[in-house]
Structure formats: structure tokens, C-alpha cells
Enzyme design. Structure first.
Site, mmCIF file in Angstrom:
data_model
loop_
_atom_site.group_PDB
_atom_site.id
_atom_site.type_symbol
_atom_site.label_atom_id
_atom_site.label_comp_id
_atom_site.label_asym_id
_atom_site.label_seq_id
_atom_site.Cartn_x
_atom_site.Cartn_y
_atom_site.Cartn_z
ATOM 1 C CG HIS A 1 -1.957 0.982 1.326
ATOM 2 N ND1 HIS A 1 -1.710 2.301 1.640
ATOM 3 C CD2 HIS A 1 -3.302 0.878 1.146
ATOM 4 C CE1 HIS A 1 -2.859 2.970 1.642
ATOM 5 N NE2 HIS A 1 -3.840 2.127 1.338
ATOM 6 C CG ASP B 1 0.109 -2.330 6.096
ATOM 7 O OD1 ASP B 1 -0.841 -2.482 6.883
ATOM 8 O OD2 ASP B 1 -0.021 -1.822 4.969
ATOM 9 C CE LYS C 1 -7.542 -0.183 6.023
ATOM 10 N NZ LYS C 1 -8.463 0.006 4.895
ATOM 11 C CB CYS D 1 -3.707 3.115 -1.728
ATOM 12 S SG CYS D 1 -4.847 4.494 -1.501
ATOM 13 C CD GLN E 1 -6.933 -4.643 4.065
ATOM 14 O OE1 GLN E 1 -7.898 -5.387 4.184
ATOM 15 N NE2 GLN E 1 -7.056 -3.348 3.876
#
Length: 401
Positions: free
Chosen positions: A119, A196, A222, A360, A199
Site C-alpha cells: 500500500h 503493515d 478495518k 493505493c 488487512q
């Protein structure tokens, strides 16, 4: 016992209204009543600023705020709440590491290694850090299936590599990366790892000690929590050595005109009035998720992904992107004769909410040589009926195109 998405849907007021099929969970998830109630209850009964005040209302707010931090620490198996820093989200967490740790640890001749799957939030902060410090940025290639090319990763990982940053799950393709393996490879050259996790958190349990990573960032919105709240996990010894990122109230111990001493962890990195309601709401989201059988949920979401992938693969003119063997519930596709934006608009007219564009992840789209994709991403309240509506919607869209 199988997971029941219809029962779950009743806990989400917006989903329970049944006005459309919401398949944009990778962008943001809907909120269960438990989260909405927790945020409302704070503002109606406990609204006060946290820490240091002498009155009971502030003490109650502080207890709720710090209890939510303890919920996060337990959820990710941090060693201590000192390793849990409140942020506005994944983007701010990565920027904090890039500017504070990267700004002090990087120099000319050093390298930051990322991947083409990332991302923008895990690309641009490192570009800025490298430009400021004289370090260089390298990106491991992506395979045609959408996984990290481990041979290329290893070729670009050497003694000059000081930071390795990568996503746990790709927001654009759903690829689940082998985090423990990547961390072990980075540790072999004494590189610090930044993951990261935006998700991942809604779909399976994350144990930062088991993964072995140095930093792990994620967003509340999220994982069925509020927007504007997130978490940066960092190993305590690294956070202790890092300079503050922002300055002002909350992050100080003592200030004189000549000098300042900083507050202990994690408050050193929490300047200003925090998102108190957001943190409390995230704590409620964690409580909601902990009431769900994680294994049953994972099986349910995997079934949605496999069914949707199989059904859409049979539609003439539809091409699936991202076929790595280990995937989260994200399905990206293209349709012959239709730009992703047009496909998304036609699906929306049928009451099906998907995301379209580059997500993104422009370097990934360039690597795949596509302008963008149509992305359907599933959450715990989605059902096989939603999959059937998506498939029917794609068939009807194809007839329009």
C-alpha cells in the site's frame, strides 16, 4: 459449530437494514452495536480528558482508555502495554516508525527493503525517510500469482539493509505473506522489521511475539472499530531508544525553557489529546471479535472467497488477479470491455458495493500492467447469498458492456 453470518449481520445496524450488499470491507468495515454503544456511552456518561486530572470523571475516562490499551496488548500478545502506542491508524503508525526510528537509524549507504505489493502507506514514508537520510529504497518483485518473489527478496536483502517493511495481507490482492519467514530472513542480516497489519486483524489472530516482528501497525476501522484510531506495536527496547515523533502535551514529563524530559512509554509517542472515544470503541471491537470462534470465522470467510473465485472464474470475459495459494477474503478481477470504474458503477446500481481503482497500490498495478481492478472484499457478516448476488450482478454488468 459453523459460523452463522446471518446472526452476525443482526449485530450491525447498517448491514441489518439490508439495503445493499457491502463488499468493501478491505476499505473499512461496518460497526457492531457493541462498538456504537461503547462510543455513545463514553460521550454520554464519561466524557472527560484522560490522565492527570483530579476529578472522578477524568479518572473513569482514563480507566476506560487504558483498559482498551490492555485489550489491544492481550489481543496481539504484546509483552506489556508500554509496547502499545495509540495512533490514528496504520498510516500514522508507519510514518511514526519511518520518521522516528528511520530518521535516527538510517544514513548514507543504508537500505530500506519493501515489496511491490505494498500500500502507498508502506511506500511513501520510506521514500521520505530515505530522501532525508541518504539511504536508498529497494522493492522485492511480485510473482505473476501475486506473491513476493523470495529469490528477488533475498537478492536485495544484505548487510546494508537496516529496515524491512511489508504487509501481512495485501489489500489489493489478498495475498497472505509468510511473515515469520520474512522476519527470520531480515533478522539474519540484523534488519528491523515493520509489518503493515491493516488487512490481517479482522480475519485471524495476530501474535506479535510469535511473528517475531519489531513493529506492527494496524487500524481500528478495518477490524469493526471506529475510524481515526489505530495501534503501533513496537518492541519496548526499540521504542525506548527512539526520539519522540510529535511534541506537546501528554508526551512530556517536565518542561523548562531550556530543556524537556519525556514521559515514559507509551506516552512519549502520544502528543496531544488522544482519540479517547476511538480507543474505547476499539476495545469494544476487540471484545466483540473475542466472542467469535476464530477458526469458524476463518473457515467461513475462506468459503466465501473460494466460492466467489470459482463462480466468477466461470463468467466469460472475467479475469481474476491474485492467485497466490494463501489468501485473505479479497477478490480482485477485471472484465473485458469494461473499465473497473464502469464495472463498479454498474454493480452499485444493482445494490452491490465494491471498490474500484488502484487501491493505493499503484506500483503493484504497474507490475501487473493493469489500470486497476474491481475488488470485492468480504467480512464476517457476508454470506453465500451475497456471493450469489455479486455473481448475478457481474453477469448483468457483462450484458450491459
Amino acid at each position: 459449530m459453523p459460523f452463522d453470518p446471518l446472526a452476525a449481520a443482526r449485530a450491525f445496524p447498517l448491514i441489518d437494514r439490508g439495503e445493499n450488499v457491502y463488499l468493501d470491507n478491505a476499505a473499512t468495515t461496518q460497526k457492531p452495536a457493541a462498538v456504537l454503544d461503547a462510543v455513545r456511552r463514553y460521550y454520554e456518561t464519561t466524557n472527560a480528558n484522560v490522565h492527570r486530572a483530579a476529578h472522578a470523571l477524568s479518572d473513569a475516562a482514563t480507566q476506560a482508555f487504558e483498559s482498551a490499551r490492555a485489550d489491544v496488548a492481550r489481543r496481539i500478545n504484546a509483552r506489556t502495554t508500554a509496547e502499545v502506542v495509540w495512533t490514528r491508524g496504520t498510516t500514522e503508525g508507519i510514518n511514526l516508525v519511518a520518521q522516528s526510528y528511520g530518521g535516527s537509524a538510517l544514513g548514507p549507504g543504508d537500505r530500506v527493503l519493501i515489496t511491490e505489493l505494498e500500500h502507498h502507506s508502506n511506500i511513501v514514508p520510506w521514500q521520505i525517510a530515505c530522501a532525508r537520510t541518504g539511504a536508498t529504497l529497494a522493492a522485492a518483485k511480485v510473482t505473476p500469482e501475486g506473491g513476493i518473489d523470495l529469490d528477488d527478496f533475498d537478492a536485495k536483502l544484505d548487510q546494508d539493509t537496516k529496515i524491512v517493511a511489508f504487509g501481512h495481507v495485501s489489500n489489493a490482492l489478498g495475498t497472505v505473506n509468510p511473515v515469520r519467514d520474512l522476519v527470520a530472513r531480515a533478522r539474519a542480516v540484523d534488519a528491523v522489521t515493520v509489518v503493515d497489519g491493516a488487512q490481517a486483524m479482522a480475519h485471524f489472530r495476530v501474535d506479535v511475539q510469535e511473528l517475531g516482528c519489531d513493529f506492527y501497525a494496524f487500524s481500528g476501522h478495518k477490524m469493526y472499530g471506529p475510524t481515526g484510531i489505530g495501534v503501533l506495536y513496537g518492541r519496548e527496547e526499540l521504542l525506548e531508544a527512539m526520539p519522540p515523533w510529535q511534541a506537546g502535551g501528554e508526551m512530556i514529563e517536565e518542561v523548562t525553557i531550556e530543556a524537556t524530559t519525556y514521559a515514559r512509554l507509551p506516552f512519549k509517542f502520544e502528543a496531544g489529546t488522544p482519540n479517547i472515544a476511538g480507543a474505547i470503541g476499539l476495545g469494544a471491537a476487540i471484545g466483540y471479535l473475542e466472542g467469535i470462534d476464530a477458526s469458524a470465522l476463518a473457515s467461513h470467510e475462506d468459503r466465501l472467497l473460494r466460492t466467489a473465485t470459482s463462480r466468477l472464474s466461470q463468467v466469460e470475459g472475467v479475469r481474476i488477479l491474485g492467485t497466490a495459494p494463501d489468501k485473505g477474503p479479497v477478490l480482485s478481477f477485471l472484465m473485458d470491455g469494461g473499465h473497473p470504474h464502469d464495472v463498479g458503477t454498474l454493480l452499485d446500481q444493482q445494490g452491490i458495493a465494491v471498490r474500484t481503482g488502484h487501491h493505493c497500490a499503484m506500483p503493484l498495478m504497474q507490475r501487473l500492467d493493469v489500470p486497476g481492478t474491481v475488488r470485492a472484499s468480504f467480512g464476517l457478516y457476508n454470506s453465500l447469498t451475497d456471493v450469489e448476488r455479486l455473481v448475478a450482478g457481474v453477469h448483468k454488468t457483462r450484458s450491459f458492456l
